[in-house]
Design a protein around this motif. Structure first.
Motif, PDB file in Angstrom:
ATOM      1  N   LEU A   1       7.815 -15.443  -0.249  1.00  0.00           N
ATOM      2  CA  LEU A   1       6.504 -14.806  -0.074  1.00  0.00           C
ATOM      3  C   LEU A   1       6.630 -13.295  -0.197  1.00  0.00           C
ATOM      4  CD1 LEU A   1       4.785 -16.763   2.852  1.00  0.00           C
ATOM      5  CD2 LEU A   1       4.397 -16.955   0.411  1.00  0.00           C
TER       6      LEU A   1
ATOM      7  N   ARG B   1       9.881  -4.517   6.249  1.00  0.00           N
ATOM      8  CA  ARG B   1       9.875  -3.094   5.848  1.00  0.00           C
ATOM      9  C   ARG B   1      11.138  -2.783   5.064  1.00  0.00           C
ATOM     10  NH1 ARG B   1       7.462  -1.429  10.947  1.00  0.00           N
ATOM     11  NH2 ARG B   1       5.264  -1.225  10.412  1.00  0.00           N
TER      12      ARG B   1
ATOM     13  N   LEU C   1       2.026 -10.968   5.442  1.00  0.00           N
ATOM     14  CA  LEU C   1       1.582 -11.607   6.692  1.00  0.00           C
ATOM     15  C   LEU C   1       0.357 -12.483   6.445  1.00  0.00           C
ATOM     16  CD1 LEU C   1       1.955  -8.689   9.297  1.00  0.00           C
ATOM     17  CD2 LEU C   1       3.614 -10.453   8.650  1.00  0.00           C
ATOM     18  N   VAL C   2      -0.563 -12.001   5.621  1.00  0.00           N
ATOM     19  CA  VAL C   2      -1.757 -12.793   5.304  1.00  0.00           C
ATOM     20  C   VAL C   2      -1.361 -14.058   4.541  1.00  0.00           C
ATOM     21  CG1 VAL C   2      -3.863 -12.815   3.903  1.00  0.00           C
ATOM     22  CG2 VAL C   2      -3.375 -10.873   5.368  1.00  0.00           C
TER      23      VAL C   2
ATOM     24  N   GLU D   1       2.713   3.842   1.904  1.00  0.00           N
ATOM     25  CA  GLU D   1       1.453   3.100   1.872  1.00  0.00           C
ATOM     26  C   GLU D   1       1.652   1.758   1.164  1.00  0.00           C
ATOM     27  OE1 GLU D   1       0.564   7.506   1.670  1.00  0.00           O
ATOM     28  OE2 GLU D   1       1.874   6.135   0.580  1.00  0.00           O
TER      29      GLU D   1
ATOM     30  N   LEU E   1      -4.623 -11.804  12.937  1.00  0.00           N
ATOM     31  CA  LEU E   1      -4.027 -13.078  12.553  1.00  0.00           C
ATOM     32  C   LEU E   1      -3.707 -13.912  13.795  1.00  0.00           C
ATOM     33  CD1 LEU E   1      -1.596 -11.983   9.685  1.00  0.00           C
ATOM     34  CD2 LEU E   1      -3.846 -13.024   9.482  1.00  0.00           C
TER      35      LEU E   1
ATOM     36  N   ARG F   1       7.193 -12.284  -3.846  1.00  0.00           N
ATOM     37  CA  ARG F   1       5.998 -12.422  -4.680  1.00  0.00           C
ATOM     38  C   ARG F   1       5.017 -11.284  -4.424  1.00  0.00           C
ATOM     39  NH1 ARG F   1       6.759 -15.377  -8.880  1.00  0.00           N
ATOM     40  NH2 ARG F   1       4.521 -15.221  -9.125  1.00  0.00           N
ATOM     41  N   ARG F   2       4.850 -10.920  -3.166  1.00  0.00           N
ATOM     42  CA  ARG F   2       3.887  -9.853  -2.852  1.00  0.00           C
ATOM     43  C   ARG F   2       4.423  -8.501  -3.308  1.00  0.00           C
ATOM     44  NH1 ARG F   2       1.795 -14.073  -1.735  1.00  0.00           N
ATOM     45  NH2 ARG F   2       1.687 -13.809  -3.969  1.00  0.00           N
TER      46      ARG F   2
ATOM     47  N   ARG G   1      -7.251 -16.187  -2.386  1.00  0.00           N
ATOM     48  CA  ARG G   1      -6.338 -15.025  -2.445  1.00  0.00           C
ATOM     49  C   ARG G   1      -7.043 -13.815  -3.000  1.00  0.00           C
ATOM     50  NH1 ARG G   1      -1.090 -14.289  -5.417  1.00  0.00           N
ATOM     51  NH2 ARG G   1      -1.479 -12.178  -4.767  1.00  0.00           N
TER      52      ARG G   1
ATOM     53  N   PRO H   1       7.162 -22.377  -1.191  1.00  0.00           N
ATOM     54  CA  PRO H   1       7.938 -21.136  -1.307  1.00  0.00           C
ATOM     55  C   PRO H   1       9.449 -21.334  -1.187  1.00  0.00           C
ATOM     56  CG  PRO H   1       6.188 -20.904   0.341  1.00  0.00           C
ATOM     57  CD  PRO H   1       6.232 -22.331  -0.045  1.00  0.00           C
TER      58      PRO H   1
ATOM     59  N   ARG I   1      -8.402   1.985   6.396  1.00  0.00           N
ATOM     60  CA  ARG I   1      -7.419   0.948   6.204  1.00  0.00           C
ATOM     61  C   ARG I   1      -7.058   0.387   7.563  1.00  0.00           C
ATOM     62  NH1 ARG I   1      -3.856   2.610   1.644  1.00  0.00           N
ATOM     63  NH2 ARG I   1      -2.175   1.633   2.772  1.00  0.00           N
TER      64      ARG I   1
ATOM     65  N   VAL J   1      -3.681  -5.921  11.813  1.00  0.00           N
ATOM     66  CA  VAL J   1      -3.592  -7.171  11.050  1.00  0.00           C
ATOM     67  C   VAL J   1      -2.930  -8.248  11.908  1.00  0.00           C
ATOM     68  CG1 VAL J   1      -2.509  -8.272   9.057  1.00  0.00           C
ATOM     69  CG2 VAL J   1      -3.606  -6.057   8.799  1.00  0.00           C
TER      70      VAL J   1
ATOM     71  N   THR K   1      -0.975  -2.210  10.331  1.00  0.00           N
ATOM     72  CA  THR K   1      -0.277  -3.498  10.396  1.00  0.00           C
ATOM     73  C   THR K   1      -0.460  -4.144  11.771  1.00  0.00           C
ATOM     74  OG1 THR K   1       1.325  -2.674   8.788  1.00  0.00           O
ATOM     75  CG2 THR K   1       1.979  -4.603  10.061  1.00  0.00           C
TER      76      THR K   1
ATOM     77  N   ILE L   1       8.361  -8.005  10.950  1.00  0.00           N
ATOM     78  CA  ILE L   1       7.848  -6.785  10.319  1.00  0.00           C
ATOM     79  C   ILE L   1       8.940  -5.768  10.001  1.00  0.00           C
ATOM     80  CG2 ILE L   1       6.402  -4.750  10.748  1.00  0.00           C
ATOM     81  CD1 ILE L   1       4.326  -6.738  11.942  1.00  0.00           C
TER      82      ILE L   1
ATOM     83  N   ILE M   1       3.475  -5.412   3.293  1.00  0.00           N
ATOM     84  CA  ILE M   1       3.784  -6.162   4.532  1.00  0.00           C
ATOM     85  C   ILE M   1       2.546  -6.921   4.991  1.00  0.00           C
ATOM     86  CG2 ILE M   1       4.304  -5.900   6.984  1.00  0.00           C
ATOM     87  CD1 ILE M   1       6.106  -3.555   6.215  1.00  0.00           C
ATOM     88  N   GLN M   2       1.412  -6.239   4.977  1.00  0.00           N
ATOM     89  CA  GLN M   2       0.180  -6.901   5.425  1.00  0.00           C
ATOM     90  C   GLN M   2      -0.166  -8.088   4.527  1.00  0.00           C
ATOM     91  OE1 GLN M   2      -2.972  -4.006   5.996  1.00  0.00           O
ATOM     92  NE2 GLN M   2      -1.615  -2.617   7.085  1.00  0.00           N
TER      93      GLN M   2
ATOM     94  N   PHE N   1      -0.519 -18.782  -3.676  1.00  0.00           N
ATOM     95  CA  PHE N   1       0.168 -17.710  -2.965  1.00  0.00           C
ATOM     96  C   PHE N   1       1.636 -17.612  -3.383  1.00  0.00           C
ATOM     97  CE2 PHE N   1      -2.962 -16.424   0.167  1.00  0.00           C
ATOM     98  CZ  PHE N   1      -3.852 -17.480   0.147  1.00  0.00           C
ATOM     99  N   VAL N   2       2.108 -18.556  -4.178  1.00  0.00           N
ATOM    100  CA  VAL N   2       3.543 -18.634  -4.459  1.00  0.00           C
ATOM    101  C   VAL N   2       3.811 -18.481  -5.952  1.00  0.00           C
ATOM    102  CG1 VAL N   2       5.627 -19.975  -4.069  1.00  0.00           C
ATOM    103  CG2 VAL N   2       3.723 -20.210  -2.499  1.00  0.00           C
TER     104      VAL N   2
ATOM    105  N   ASP O   1       3.760  -8.405  -6.944  1.00  0.00           N
ATOM    106  CA  ASP O   1       2.338  -8.152  -7.186  1.00  0.00           C
ATOM    107  C   ASP O   1       2.032  -6.665  -7.038  1.00  0.00           C
ATOM    108  OD1 ASP O   1       1.120 -11.203  -5.529  1.00  0.00           O
ATOM    109  OD2 ASP O   1       1.926 -10.848  -7.532  1.00  0.00           O
TER     110      ASP O   1
ATOM    111  N   GLU P   1       3.547  -0.659   3.543  1.00  0.00           N
ATOM    112  CA  GLU P   1       2.700  -1.210   4.616  1.00  0.00           C
ATOM    113  C   GLU P   1       1.673  -2.191   4.061  1.00  0.00           C
ATOM    114  OE1 GLU P   1       4.951   0.009   7.224  1.00  0.00           O
ATOM    115  OE2 GLU P   1       3.099  -0.842   8.030  1.00  0.00           O
ATOM    116  N   ASP P   2       1.066  -1.862   2.931  1.00  0.00           N
ATOM    117  CA  ASP P   2       0.099  -2.781   2.324  1.00  0.00           C
ATOM    118  C   ASP P   2       0.773  -4.099   1.958  1.00  0.00           C
ATOM    119  OD1 ASP P   2      -1.973  -0.367   0.478  1.00  0.00           O
ATOM    120  OD2 ASP P   2      -1.942  -0.988   2.578  1.00  0.00           O
TER     121      ASP P   2
END
Lengths: 218, 195
Positions: free
Chosen positions: B88, B44, B65-66, B55, A13, B91-92, A218, A87, A3, A9, A6, B40, B61-62, A156-157, B95, B58-59
């Motif tokens: 955002l 959190r 960011l994406v 986990e 980005l 929504r994540r 996505r 958003p 994995r 990532v 962060t 970040i 959060i990533q 995404f929203v 999900d 953190e997932d």
């Protein structure tokens, strides 16, 4: 499978950052999309030819109200679509097409009543008109494709909501176009077949959200 | 491990973050790093209120960011930044919660000491050759199971049904299928000599 952390990532980005052009405002987006869609539907109507009694019909209260309701639903639906795709806009914008829909349903009720008063139960004939549904469905596809490109960030929203509103707007526009060319005078028929097409298209949009997300990356 | 989230506290200066985001849209990488580093810890806390495993936090959060990166062009600097990024995040998080719910209904957690190849855990230490599960051995082991346990294994593992689907097909409750599956796994572990 390892994995990414962060921090990794963030590094990726940041390294990938490029300047971007800000998206246009919802009003402008909706106006552009409506204009392009009306140009497309207008071209089809010009090719087919308007029904000869259209001037008289639009002067008729019931028919004119229905037509105005379709156009209002299309315009307000388009604005709602572009707005909820952002958003930082409240989801309550989704209620915007409701007045148009109420006018559509109310106009249909008035039209059906007028037909009944004029011709009795025979005025409420419900013949089949799959060509109506087929026309609305086929005519809706290019505008919907354009809409998906213009609001792909909605994936995404609020993908499902944006697609459903967009489909409602498209179906209403196509329905208005069809009223200009199709020689059906029975309001009940117009309502049933046009709204059936709209309901089917909106249902497809609701299930199409996963595909929309994939197309948007996505 | 449980993630102990706290209150958001409102320590962030959202006006500063909005300015940073406007600079990000022009391609300013330094501003981008500062923005993400400030966001970040706040993310959190927000995610930690709804998600319990670190986990998942953190997932999520990533993924936020994406998402931020993908649709950064939709932010209007004349409008507040917090609602934009909060949507955002919400929504994540939603999900992730939906995904966890689906996984919970489709998969049963294996015990931490359950080895990959069924036979003794020593087979997985890389020093001794792994012992393959022969179909005949598996078939023999399955015959040692009770009919209810065998049914649970067939529906949930071999036919890969969800608990709901298996319950509908078998006429049993989801709880009953879960219990049978756990007992079947214990029997199979004993059959293959796994402690």
């Amino acid at each position: 499978m390892s994995r990414m952390s962060t921090d990794e990532v963030v590094d990726r980005l940041t390294a990938d950052l490029r300047p971007v052009k800000r998206t246009i405002s919802p009003i402008l987006g909706a106006a552009l999309w409506i204009t392009a869609s009306m140009a497309f539907i207008g071209a089809l109507i010009w090719h087919h030819g308007m029904r000869p009694d259209i001037g008289k019909l639009l002067g008729d209260t019931g028919y004119g109200t229905l037509f105005a309701a379709c156009v209002a639903t299309a315009a307000l639906g388009a604005l709602a679509t572009f707005t909820v795709s952002l958003p930082d806009r409240t989801v309550r914008w989704a209620l915007l097409p409701i007045p148009g829909l109420v006018l559509w349903l109310g106009g249909t009720g008035i039209g059906c009543y007028s037909d009944w008063v004029r011709a009795g139960p025979d005025g409420l004939v419900l013949g089949t008109s799959f060509s109506c549904m087929g026309w609305i469905t086929a005519v809706s596809l290019p505008p919907v494709a354009l809409l998906i490109v213009m609001i792909r960030h909605a994936a995404f929203v609020r993908p499902r909501l944006a697609l459903c509103l967009g489909m409602l707007s498209t179906a209403a526009l196509a329905s208005a176009g069809l009223m200009l060319i199709h020689e059906i005078d029975a309001t009940l028929m117009i309502f049933v077949w046009h709204t059936s097409a709209a309901v089917i298209l909106i249902g497809l949009a609701a299930f199409g959200a996963p595909i929309f997300r994939r197309l948007a990356g996505r | 491990m449980r993630y102990e989230g706290g209150r958001s506290g409102g320590e962030l200066n959202w006006s500063d973050l909005a300015d940073l985001m406007a600079r990000v849209q022009t391609g300013d990488r330094e501003a981008y790093r500062i923005l993400l580093d400030r966001l970040i810890p706040w993310l959190r806390r927000v995610a930690g209120r709804k998600l319990t495993r670190i986990e998942d936090v953190e997932d999520t959060i990533q993924e936020v960011l994406v998402s931020l990166h993908a649709i950064r062009h939709t932010y209007d600097p004349k409008r507040p930044f917090q609602p934009w990024v909060m949507t955002l995040a919400q929504r994540r998080i939603a999900d992730r919660m939906r995904k966890n719910y689906r996984v919970m209904n489709h998969e049963l957690p294996l015990p931490a000491d359950f080895s990959e190849t069924g036979p003794a855990a020593v087979a997985n230490d890389g020093m001794t050759p792994a012992v393959d599960l022969e179909p005949a051995a598996l078939t023999r082991a399955m015959t040692c199971l009770s009919p209810r346990q065998r049914q649970a294994v067939e529906l949930l593992r071999l036919q890969e049904m969800s608990l709901k689907e298996a319950a509908a097909v078998s006429g049993r409750t989801e709880a009953s299928l879960k219990v049978a599956m756990h007992r079947a796994l214990a029997s199979l572990r004993r059959a293959f000599g796994v402690s």
